[in-house]
Design a protein around this motif. Sequence first.
Motif, PDB file in Angstrom:
ATOM      1  N   TRP A   3       0.876  -1.166   0.000  1.00 28.72           N
ATOM      2  CA  TRP A   3       0.000   0.000   0.000  1.00 28.72           C
ATOM      3  C   TRP A   3       0.914   1.216   0.000  1.00 28.72           C
ATOM      4  N   SER A   5       1.723   5.500  -0.704  1.00 28.39           N
ATOM      5  CA  SER A   5       1.242   6.872  -0.738  1.00 28.39           C
ATOM      6  C   SER A   5       2.116   7.601  -1.750  1.00 28.39           C
ATOM      7  N   HIS A   8      -0.203  13.141  -5.533  1.00 31.34           N
ATOM      8  CA  HIS A   8      -1.227  13.118  -6.579  1.00 31.34           C
ATOM      9  C   HIS A   8      -0.660  13.450  -7.966  1.00 31.34           C
ATOM     10  N   SER A  29      -4.907   2.748  -8.485  1.00 35.60           N
ATOM     11  CA  SER A  29      -5.040   3.859  -7.559  1.00 35.60           C
ATOM     12  C   SER A  29      -6.223   3.588  -6.652  1.00 35.60           C
ATOM     13  N   THR A  30      -6.143   4.100  -5.433  1.00 35.52           N
ATOM     14  CA  THR A  30      -7.185   3.906  -4.435  1.00 35.52           C
ATOM     15  C   THR A  30      -7.480   5.259  -3.784  1.00 35.52           C
ATOM     16  N   VAL A  31      -8.422   5.275  -2.888  1.00 33.92           N
ATOM     17  CA  VAL A  31      -8.775   6.486  -2.160  1.00 33.92           C
ATOM     18  C   VAL A  31      -8.299   6.335  -0.726  1.00 33.92           C
ATOM     19  N   GLY A  32      -7.654   7.357  -0.198  1.00 35.99           N
ATOM     20  CA  GLY A  32      -7.211   7.329   1.184  1.00 35.99           C
ATOM     21  C   GLY A  32      -5.748   7.708   1.302  1.00 35.99           C
ATOM     22  N   ASN A  35      -2.794   5.718  -1.488  1.00 38.27           N
ATOM     23  CA  ASN A  35      -3.579   5.944  -2.706  1.00 38.27           C
ATOM     24  C   ASN A  35      -3.174   5.058  -3.880  1.00 38.27           C
TER      25      ASN A  35
END
Length: 108
Positions: A3, A5, A8, A29-32, A35
């Motif tokens: 996982w 980070s 963006h 890509s994920t949310v949180g 990401n």
Amino acid sequence: MLWLSVPHGRLEQAGMALSGWPETRVCMSTVGAANMLLMAQVHQLSELGRILERLGTAFPEARVRDQRVVLRPLKSWGRMLDPAGRATGVVPVDPWAPSGVAFPPRTR
């Protein structure tokens, strides 16, 4: 499974690069706070260190938020595996199948 980070502004570039690595099985890509999810398949645990080093070199701004190791996978992207990790059969992958569809029973 890592996982990550990733800033963006670098998310798309990182995703495109990581998805091209030969060890990569899934990159999304994920949310949180984490990401990006990177699922990689290695034959030996020592290979994970090389992936982390390569990640740090290619994207020094990326941070590993969490990592998980699956020691005994039963299936690898459509292939059934024996205890030694060798393919013993194939299960067609259908990403549009309804959720909850069970896989056929494992044969020995």
